[in-house]
Design an enzyme around this catalytic site. Structure first.
Site, short mmCIF file in Angstrom:
data_model
loop_
_atom_site.label_atom_id
_atom_site.label_comp_id
_atom_site.label_asym_id
_atom_site.label_seq_id
_atom_site.Cartn_x
_atom_site.Cartn_y
_atom_site.Cartn_z
N VAL A 1 0.84 -1.19 0.00
CA VAL A 1 0.00 0.00 0.00
C VAL A 1 0.87 1.25 0.00
CG1 VAL A 1 -1.90 -1.16 1.19
CG2 VAL A 1 -0.16 0.04 2.53
N SER A 2 0.27 2.37 -0.39
CA SER A 2 0.92 3.67 -0.40
C SER A 2 2.18 3.60 -1.27
CB SER A 2 1.21 4.13 1.03
OG SER A 2 1.50 5.50 1.08
N ASN A 3 3.31 4.17 -0.82
CA ASN A 3 4.46 4.09 -1.71
C ASN A 3 5.07 2.69 -1.74
OD1 ASN A 3 6.18 4.10 0.59
ND2 ASN A 3 6.42 6.32 0.49
#
EC number: 3.1.1.22
Length: 722
Positions: free
Chosen positions: A318-320
């Site tokens: 998730v996210s970066n």
């Protein structure tokens, strides 16, 4: 056996490539196991990849300790009471691991039962979605090592979790690259899905992590989070700022009590290598699995049980960390990765992407900007925008009004300072706030993000991200004090002071690697009256405007011609995505309300870029209404519980869908908007979530919910319904 729909020739190519890959140490094989046509026969051996250093192997029994919950079980992860440490200033490696799993899980997941924990998701919910009476603990082994380039400065942590239930007859590997700037367990909630599926999980901290180099005492973190002096650690330090003794002494004299963090201060721009580190984690996983299955000894001539040609590998996080998974898939020339399933990924697109985004038939003016561009923009305007009367009821806005943790009138001061700098034309505070909010919308934030701006500002998310990524992209040294920012603990007058010994000892497990975090604050070195906590500082205008000077300095790095600006601009260019996933089945899931990584700068335009360059694209994009970036805020911030549903549920469903596609050929859902229903009720005590609040995506979405992509005249148009 995986079907790899539409990639029959790809599977044969994978088999043929194994010899070449093994010879280079790419996957830890000395030969290949043959191909589908059985025309090649060689004898594989299990060779540790050349980039892997000393390996530590630990077994967890699933009773006193385990892979997923560190022995805490589902109830322990949900408890507001953190695991105890016998000696607070000298925690053991085992205690730090338990703290890291506890804190990272809770940072990414809402662990309140009313939010769905324990019923819709969580350790006690099995792979089929059934609620069990168990604790969710998973017995198995962990393999941990550094990946290094020989310098002793890279020291990226790789970790592979192999559950005792790993099914060698149906092998699978899931990547879980850390999110944000977190440590090795920074995507443990992604790993949870893999462990339940009897898959191995390949983690990497991707060259970030939370343990700092305390420059005052010259102590550094080791691989397991414990601390020692830089001299004693040597090349075993997880991070030590690259300084000579003379430089360090001079820096401490001029700017005492500062700390250096790996993401910001390694001077390596780690983001450019996040895809490579994720691929290395997969390579390490293949070696570790075969090492475990062979009892640590794989004699020449023995057949490797787990190989790229018989193993489902899904890049996820998730996210970066999700952005790293996509980068890995784009860069995977040896066909290790079969599919991609990511949540809210950080994606930097090239300016030449030629993508436009439409919502409800209206073309949006600004889309597809890289993270540092839009976060440095938000760093200037969001604090003022959150004061707009149109969002006065937003979560945490009342904290500003009550001066809780922030100076009085700081939002109005920021608005006035923006006007004084010619960045807002309005002359009253109310009009300035409305103007700032409209600027945010024009620059790519959806109106659905409006109610999130106040909490983003309150928790200093923009200055923290802009400062850390600015340093990282520019390969700045801690000596540079880029834009006159530094990191330190503060005293009651908000001036730098010695970091608390307990906080420092546990920071590798309690922090997120991107200050402000666990007692470490952002410092404005040029504040009137001396270096001061940034949000409390008085700047050159003589007002407390939360260090607008620093924010504007960071913003100018995007267009400046000085050395730091040029270094940052080069750094960004090294992190751009190509959009080419090589025809791999892929799902991206993101919340429409995401105010950290706006959908208009990542997932939406990436869908268009992919459509242009990936001629056999199998990418679908799922946009979830009433969902934002931080599930951990749903139980933490009053009001989030009434407004937002858990995105983690959709991230797990995306993994389910990609796995089913690879395993059984089940079609992936087309791109669509999933319309959820918030829980409503009273802020801080919303009613329990129901399955009807969070419908699944479907293979036959209504016309009004379909997201489409068209390419004409070299321009891709992504059309999203209201």
């Amino acid at each position: 056996m995986k079907t790899m729909q539409g990639k029959g020739s790809g599977r044969r190519l994978r088999g043929a490539l194994l010899v070449t890959m093994a010879a280079s140490g790419a996957i830890g094989l000395a030969g290949c196991g043959g191909s589908n046509d059985n025309t090649t026969t060689t004898t594989p051996t299990n060779v540790k990849p050349s980039f892997v250093g000393t390996v530590t192997v630990t077994h967890f029994d699933g009773v006193s300790d385990d892979l997923l919950t560190a022995g805490l079980g589902a109830a322990g992860l949900a408890s507001a009471t953190a695991p105890t440490v016998a000696n607070a200033t000298a925690p053991t490696a085992a205690e730090l691991r338990r703290l890291a799993i506890y804190n990272n899980y809770r940072a990414l997941v809402d662990t309140n039962a009313k939010g769905g924990y324990g019923t819709l998701y969580g350790p006690n919910v099995d792979a089929s979605g059934n609620v069990t009476s168990g604790s969710g603990m998973v017995p198995g082994v962990e393999y941990v090592a550094y990946s290094d380039d020989g310098s002793g400065q890279q020291n990226v942590v790789l970790l592979v979790q192999i559950p005792d239930a790993f099914d060698a007859a149906n092998p699978c590997i899931i990547t879980a690259t850390s999110s944000g700037s977190r440590g090795i367990y920074g995507a443990i909630s992604t790993g949870e899905w893999g462990l339940k599926r009897k898959c191995a999980v390949a983690y990497t901290d991707k060259g970030t992590r939370a343990g700092p180099h305390d420059l005052a005492t010259d102590t550094v973190p080791l691989q397991d989070g414990t601390r020692t002096t830089r001299a004693a650690a040597g090349s075993k330090a997880q991070f030590a700022a690259p300084l000579t003794d003379t430089q360090l002494a001079a820096f401490n004299l001029a700017t005492p009590n500062r700390l250096a963090f790996k993401h910001a201060h390694s001077q390596r721009n780690p983001e450019k290598d996040w895809g490579r580190f994720t691929l290395q984690a997969v390579q390490f996983a293949f070696w570790a699995i075969n090492d475990k299955l062979s009892g640590g000894s794989a004699p020449n001539g023995s057949a490797l049980a787990v190989r790229p040609d018989n193993t489902i590998v899904i890049a996820s996080s998730v996210s970066n960390g999700g952005g790293a998974a996509i980068a890995a898939a784009e860069q995977d020339t040896t066909h290790l990765i079969d599919g991609v399933a990511v949540g809210e990924p950080g994606l930097n697109l090239p300016a030449s992407a030629n993508v436009q985004v439409q919502r409800g038939g209206v073309t949006l003016p600004v889309t597809g900007k890289p993270l540092f561009d839009y976060v440095s923009y938000a760093n200037a305007f969001r604090l003022c925008a959150a004061l707009s009367s149109s969002v006065s009821g937003a979560p945490t806005q009342s904290f500003f009004a009550g001066n809780i943790g922030w100076p009085a009138s700081v939002q109005a001061n920021r608005c006035a300072a923006l006007h004084a700098n010619g960045l807002l034309s309005s002359t009253t505070t109310a009009a300035q706030a409305d103007e700032a909010l409209q600027k945010m919308r024009t620059y790519g934030w959806e109106p659905e993000s409006d109610l999130v701006h106040a909490s983003m500002a309150y928790f200093e998310i923009d200055p923290s991200v802009a400062t850390t990524f600015g340093n990282a992209l520019a390969r700045a040294s801690v000596l540079d004090n880029l834009c006159n920012f530094s990191f330190a603990a503060v005293d009651t007058s908000f001036h730098p002071t010695t970091v608390n010994a307990t906080a420092l000892a546990q920071l590798a497990s309690t922090g997120n690697g991107i200050p402000p975090t666990t007692g470490v604050q952002l410092i404005n070195n040029l504040a009137q009256g001396g270096a001061t906590q940034s949000k409390q500082s008085v700047d050159s205008s003589g007002t407390q405007a939360a260090n607008l000077d620093g924010a504007l300095c960071l913003r100018k790095l995007l267009t400046g011609a000085d050395a730091a600006s040029q270094a940052l601009q080069l750094g960004i260019s090294q992190t751009l995505r190509t959009g080419n996933l090589g025809g791999r089945p892929a799902l991206i899931v993101q919340g429409r309300n995401d105010a950290l990584l706006p959908v208009n700068h990542g997932a939406r335009p990436y869908l268009g870029l992919n459509a242009q360059v990936d001629t056999s694209s199998k990418l679908s994009y799922i946009e979830v209404t009433n969902a934002q970036h931080f599930d951990g805020f749903i139980d933490l911030v009053p009001g989030y519980d009434t407004l937002f549903v858990p995105l983690v549920l959709y991230e797990q469903r995306a993994l389910d869908a990609v796995y089913a596609n690879l395993k059984n050929g089940t079609p992936l859902p087309p791109s669509q908007v999933v319309r959820t229903t918030p829980r409503g009720g009273t802020a801080g005590s919303a009613p329990a979530i129901a399955a009807t609040n969070v419908p699944n995506f479907t293979n036959t979405p209504a016309v009004a919910d379909r997201i489409s992509v068209s390419v004409s005249g070299g321009v891709a148009t992504v059309s999203v319904p209201n």
